[in-house]
Write an enzyme that holds these catalytic residues in place. Structure first.
Site, short mmCIF file in Angstrom:
data_model
loop_
_atom_site.label_atom_id
_atom_site.label_comp_id
_atom_site.label_asym_id
_atom_site.label_seq_id
_atom_site.Cartn_x
_atom_site.Cartn_y
_atom_site.Cartn_z
N CYS A 186 52.11 -13.12 -89.48
CA CYS A 186 51.13 -12.04 -89.48
C CYS A 186 49.74 -12.66 -89.37
CB CYS A 186 51.25 -11.26 -90.79
SG CYS A 186 50.06 -9.93 -90.95
N HIS A 237 56.88 -3.77 -88.77
CA HIS A 237 55.84 -4.59 -89.43
C HIS A 237 54.49 -3.86 -89.40
CE1 HIS A 237 53.95 -8.71 -90.18
NE2 HIS A 237 52.91 -7.99 -89.83
N GLU A 238 54.13 -3.32 -88.24
CA GLU A 238 52.81 -2.67 -88.10
C GLU A 238 52.77 -1.34 -88.87
OE1 GLU A 238 50.47 -4.44 -87.03
OE2 GLU A 238 51.70 -6.00 -86.11
N HIS A 271 51.76 -2.00 -92.24
CA HIS A 271 50.30 -2.20 -92.36
C HIS A 271 49.57 -0.87 -92.51
CE1 HIS A 271 49.53 -6.43 -91.98
NE2 HIS A 271 50.14 -6.55 -90.82
ZN LIG Z 1 50.86 -8.19 -89.86
#
Ligand SMILES: [Zn+2]
Length: 144
Positions: A90, A132-133, A136
């Site tokens: 990341c 993953h995003e 976030h």
């Molecule tokens: Zn990330």
């Protein structure tokens, strides 16, 4: 000029806000995000990583970096039970990589740059990137 925020900056744990209007400010932000991501050789970046609390992320897993996908207000509709491990990094965690188990298949709904709702199905590395995003934009980090 790079403005990525790194762990343990507390803003990485904040939930991003929904976008209601895709105006020039938003378009400029997306362009700026893409420049940062390509500069740092990343394959995904969320607005919160440059300290903008907005539900936007971009992904480009192509080798030539010419297949930018923009996802606004994304929500997961489906995650497969079938999972795989993938070593993830990341841009907000320089030098840290971790094997993470995630669904192989994903289906999401989002709005595109023209403000249209889209349903998008994806698998393997692209699916992993989206998961993953989406973490976030929901104030989570991949190490948890
Ligand atoms: Zn990330």
């Amino acid at each position: 000029m790079v403005n990525i925020i790194n762990y343990p900056n507390k803003n990485l744990f904040k939930i991003s806000k929904k976008i209601y209007k895709i105006n020039n400010k938003i378009k400029n932000l997306i362009f700026y995000m893409s420049e940062i991501m390509y500069n740092l050789l990343g394959i995904g970046l969320s607005a919160i990583q440059i300290n903008k609390k907005k539900k936007i992320f971009i992904i480009d897993i192509s080798k030539n970096k010419n297949k930018l996908k923009i996802f606004i207000n994304s929500k997961i509709l489906y995650l497969s039970k079938k999972k795989i491990y993938f070593k993830e990094g990341c841009l907000s965690f320089p030098g840290i990589y971790k094997n993470i188990k995630r669904s192989i298949y994903i289906k999401i709904i989002f709005i595109n740059i023209k403000g249209k709702f889209k349903i998008y199905k994806s698998k393997n590395i692209f699916s992993i990137c989206i998961q993953h995003e989406i973490e976030h934009i929901n104030g989570k980090i991949f190490l948890n």
